[in-house]
Design a protein around this motif. Structure first.
Motif, short mmCIF file in Angstrom:
data_model
loop_
_atom_site.label_atom_id
_atom_site.label_comp_id
_atom_site.label_asym_id
_atom_site.label_seq_id
_atom_site.Cartn_x
_atom_site.Cartn_y
_atom_site.Cartn_z
N LEU A 1 35.40 -63.24 14.95
CA LEU A 1 35.08 -62.92 13.43
C LEU A 1 33.52 -63.29 13.19
O LEU A 1 33.11 -62.52 12.49
CB LEU A 1 36.03 -63.76 12.75
N ILE A 2 33.18 -64.46 13.37
CA ILE A 2 31.87 -64.70 13.03
C ILE A 2 30.65 -63.82 13.68
O ILE A 2 29.96 -63.31 13.16
CB ILE A 2 31.58 -66.24 13.54
N LYS A 3 31.05 -63.40 14.88
CA LYS A 3 30.16 -62.45 15.62
C LYS A 3 30.14 -61.21 14.96
O LYS A 3 29.31 -60.59 14.69
CB LYS A 3 30.54 -62.26 17.11
N THR A 4 31.19 -60.66 14.53
CA THR A 4 31.50 -59.45 14.07
C THR A 4 30.83 -59.30 12.74
O THR A 4 30.22 -58.48 12.44
CB THR A 4 32.88 -59.15 13.81
N LEU A 5 30.88 -60.45 11.89
CA LEU A 5 30.29 -60.75 10.64
C LEU A 5 28.76 -60.51 10.82
O LEU A 5 27.92 -60.11 9.97
CB LEU A 5 30.80 -61.90 9.88
N GLN A 6 28.28 -61.43 11.72
CA GLN A 6 26.86 -61.43 11.72
C GLN A 6 26.42 -60.07 12.14
O GLN A 6 25.24 -59.77 11.79
CB GLN A 6 26.63 -62.38 13.04
N VAL A 7 27.12 -59.31 12.99
CA VAL A 7 26.76 -57.93 13.18
C VAL A 7 26.67 -56.88 12.11
O VAL A 7 25.54 -56.22 11.63
CB VAL A 7 27.15 -57.30 14.17
N VAL A 8 27.55 -57.23 11.24
CA VAL A 8 27.76 -56.34 9.79
C VAL A 8 26.58 -56.59 8.90
O VAL A 8 26.02 -55.79 8.28
CB VAL A 8 29.30 -56.48 9.46
N ALA A 9 26.56 -58.00 9.11
CA ALA A 9 25.30 -58.53 8.05
C ALA A 9 23.92 -57.91 8.17
O ALA A 9 23.33 -57.75 7.12
CB ALA A 9 25.26 -60.20 7.94
N ARG A 10 23.69 -57.33 9.27
CA ARG A 10 22.62 -56.87 9.54
C ARG A 10 22.36 -55.39 8.82
O ARG A 10 21.11 -55.19 8.78
CB ARG A 10 22.47 -56.57 11.22
N PHE A 11 23.45 -54.82 8.68
CA PHE A 11 23.12 -53.79 7.67
C PHE A 11 22.99 -54.18 6.15
O PHE A 11 22.91 -52.94 5.46
CB PHE A 11 24.62 -52.92 8.05
N GLY A 12 22.72 -55.32 5.82
CA GLY A 12 22.78 -55.62 4.32
C GLY A 12 21.47 -54.89 4.00
O GLY A 12 21.69 -54.20 2.59
N PRO A 13 20.27 -54.78 4.17
CA PRO A 13 19.17 -54.10 3.67
C PRO A 13 19.33 -52.40 3.61
O PRO A 13 18.87 -51.90 2.75
CB PRO A 13 18.09 -54.31 4.68
N ARG A 14 20.40 -52.00 4.43
CA ARG A 14 20.71 -50.67 4.26
C ARG A 14 21.79 -50.15 3.35
O ARG A 14 21.96 -48.96 3.23
CB ARG A 14 20.97 -50.03 5.72
N LEU A 15 22.27 -51.20 2.89
CA LEU A 15 23.53 -51.07 1.97
C LEU A 15 23.28 -50.03 0.83
O LEU A 15 24.03 -49.20 0.73
CB LEU A 15 24.06 -52.36 1.42
N PRO A 16 22.34 -50.31 0.02
CA PRO A 16 21.93 -49.44 -1.30
C PRO A 16 22.07 -48.03 -0.99
O PRO A 16 22.47 -47.16 -1.46
CB PRO A 16 20.84 -50.14 -1.54
N ARG A 17 21.09 -47.73 0.27
CA ARG A 17 21.18 -46.34 0.68
C ARG A 17 22.48 -45.80 0.99
O ARG A 17 22.82 -44.59 0.93
CB ARG A 17 20.06 -46.36 2.01
N LEU A 18 23.24 -46.64 1.82
CA LEU A 18 24.51 -46.17 2.26
C LEU A 18 25.54 -45.83 1.01
O LEU A 18 26.12 -44.91 1.03
CB LEU A 18 25.30 -47.26 3.16
N VAL A 19 25.55 -46.87 0.05
CA VAL A 19 26.59 -46.42 -1.27
C VAL A 19 25.90 -45.31 -1.76
O VAL A 19 26.50 -44.37 -2.19
CB VAL A 19 26.48 -47.55 -1.89
N GLU A 20 24.55 -45.05 -1.89
CA GLU A 20 23.88 -44.10 -2.79
C GLU A 20 24.29 -42.68 -1.87
O GLU A 20 24.80 -41.57 -2.56
CB GLU A 20 22.50 -44.04 -2.88
N ASN A 21 24.24 -42.43 -0.74
CA ASN A 21 24.72 -41.32 0.16
C ASN A 21 26.05 -41.10 0.03
O ASN A 21 26.67 -40.02 -0.13
CB ASN A 21 24.29 -41.72 1.59
N ALA A 22 26.65 -42.17 0.13
CA ALA A 22 28.53 -41.90 -0.05
C ALA A 22 28.70 -41.38 -1.48
O ALA A 22 29.56 -40.27 -1.60
CB ALA A 22 29.07 -43.47 0.10
N LEU A 23 27.97 -41.80 -2.45
CA LEU A 23 28.34 -41.35 -3.62
C LEU A 23 27.89 -40.04 -4.10
O LEU A 23 28.64 -39.19 -4.50
CB LEU A 23 27.64 -42.30 -4.85
N SER A 24 26.78 -39.72 -3.50
CA SER A 24 26.22 -38.17 -3.41
C SER A 24 27.40 -37.36 -2.68
O SER A 24 27.41 -36.31 -3.17
CB SER A 24 24.98 -38.23 -2.81
#
Length: 509
Positions: free
Chosen positions: A448-471
């Protein structure tokens, strides 16, 4: 000109196969139809004088390949690890293939060392010996480092071996294409894929920097293994065609008289070599895949020394867990669980009957458990297992075939030391310890920790991902069928945000 040359070399190869009696064995292995058998033997019959007889003490296929030269010897060795491709009988005959050739002159080795390391041999080494071992790709010399006086082994590629192998590999591809055209039944064996696999293995062995890297990684993984040592790679005296390592003093692991003279317990040595192999395969997923007696020594203090790292096996973590559960299920005789593991891993198609598969596994396991200790073999168990899983639609997994082949070799080494060694009793603690470590609550938390560490790397891209999803969601609302998934993209983005935040929390903690 390559086409005519390849035709001539193919005829010479066929003539040698015919002259040594290997032609029928090879044609049987590839399920050649009768017209192809007649064509092949008719074409080569007038040219038998071009063929060589080879060593008559070897089985016919091994004799033919040995007579044809280094590339063919290595090809036979690789095929011996792939019974899934050439059949168990041919693979077994090729396992006796000797990887020993006459050495090339020491002066040529010295010239190679000077060209690769930039200095004359006399400036780097003292007491440079004649070859102490010679194989199809390289040979080994013993020397001492001029700077420190340390004894070293220097492995040097045969001059021109890269070009010679490439020439012969071109012929192998030519022959594979010929077989696929004239023997449609052989296409299930994928002859060109076989040659591609061989080419990959050989290219790795023709660059000694890669072997040095394998040895270095293996040493790092096994540094804490009691009673197991490896030669140290001397990188400053190594290159693409030269590999220098510390000299391994000891007696061959196959010399029982010498081992007894040292006062060592052969039963303990057999147990240790098997447990070490299982630990490397399960714990590290990186194992020595050529652990025969010629590549193992015993030091005077009882340490097992391994060398020659040209062939190493890799198994990813998920496959290791599946493999361990399968072995553990057999050890516990829980055939239902072994069957379920195969289905959970997707090894056996879901449309098959799990209960019928469990019964087939019982038919594999129970006869083996009825044997006396000297006949129990985990390698044979895996071989029988592959036969059963193939009947239930399981596709071949190359890494497990290599593991099974190495297991057979290691068991042979262990049994040569202690004939009555009980393989199950030896394997049980290693497999059980790995199961507890990799499948228990602590392992789950680690995953679980390894998985969360991988997911956390996408943090800087999160605003753009959310914006694209909303669009995208807004654009879909303009479509007639947008009501069918009104908040799917936003929900996905919010879930991703929550997981990413949790990942940052774990990292911060």
């Amino acid at each position: 000109m390559k086409g005519p040359h390849n035709i001539f070399r193919m005829i010479r190869m066929g003539a040698t196969l015919e002259r040594t009696g290997a032609m029928p064995v090879v044609l049987d292995a590839f399920d050649a139809p009768r017209p192809l058998r007649i064509l092949a033997r008719t074409l080569v019959w007038p040219f038998q004088w071009l063929g060589k007889r080879g060593d008559t003490e070897l089985p016919a296929p091994a004799r033919a390949l040995s007579a044809l030269g280094p590339a063919y010897i290595k090809f036979g060795q690789v095929l011996s690890t792939r019974p899934d491709l050439v059949g168990g009988d041919l693979a077994q005959q090729l396992r006796v293939l000797q990887d020993k050739l006459p050495p090339f002159p020491s002066d040529a080795a010295k010239s190679m060392i000077q060209a690769e390391l930039g200095q004359p041999v006399t400036a780097l080494f003292d007491d440079f010996s004649e070859p102490v071992a010679a194989a199809s790709i390289a040979q080994v010399h013993k020397a001492t480092l001029r700077e420190t006086g340390e004894n070293v082994a220097i492995k040097v590629l045969r001059p021109g071996i890269e070009r010679a192998f490439q020439r012969d590999i071109d012929v192998f591809y030519f022959v594979a294409g010929f077989i696929e055209i004239f023997s449609p039944g052989s296409r299930r064996l994928k002859p060109r894929d076989v040659i591609e696999h061989f080419e990959g293995v050989v290219k790795g062995e023709l660059d000694l920097r890669l072997e040095s890297a394998s040895a270095s990684e293996f040493a790092a993984n096994t540094a804490s293994d009691a009673g197991f040592t490896l030669p140290k790679i001397l990188w400053e005296h190594s290159s693409r065609r030269v590999m220098t390592m510390s000299w391994a003093d000891g007696v061959p692991l196959g010399d029982n008289d010498a081992i007894d003279a040292l006062g060592l317990d052969r039963n303990e040595l057999g147990t240790r070599v098997l447990q070490l192999f299982l630990s490397h395969a399960l714990r590290d997923g990186f194992f020595h895949a050529d652990m025969h007696q010629g590549n193992l020594k015993v030091a005077h203090n009882g340490d097992i020394i391994a060398f020659d790292f040209g062939i190493m096996g890799h198994i990813d973590e998920y496959t290791r867990r599946v493999y361990a559960e399968i072995l553990y299920g057999f050890i516990k005789r829980d055939y239902q669980r072994v069957a379920e593991v195969h289905f959970e891993a997707g090894y056996v198609p879901a449309d098959q009957d799990v209960d019928a598969f469990a019964r087939a596994l019982r038919a594999v396991g129970e006869p083996i458990f009825g044997m006396d200790a000297s006949r129990i073999s985990m390698g044979k168990l895996l071989s029988y297992l592959f036969e059963v899983t193939e009947r239930f639609g399981m596709e071949t997994r190359t890494e497990l075939i290599l593991l099974q082949r190495t297991m057979v070799v290691v068991e042979g080494v262990a049994r040569s030391l202690s004939p009555q060694l009980n393989i199950w009793n030896v394997a049980h603690p290693i497999v059980e310890a790995y199961i507890k470590q990799s499948l228990g609550p602590r392992a789950l938390a680690g995953d679980l920790i390894k998985t969360l560490q991988v997911v956390a790397r996408f943090g800087p891209r999160l605003p753009r991902l959310v914006e694209n999803a909303l669009s995208a969601q807004a654009a879909e609302r303009q479509q007639p069928d947008s009501s069918t998934k009104p908040l799917s993209y936003v929900a996905a983005a919010l879930v991703g945000a929550g997981i990413t935040a949790l990942g940052f929390f774990v990292l911060a903690g």
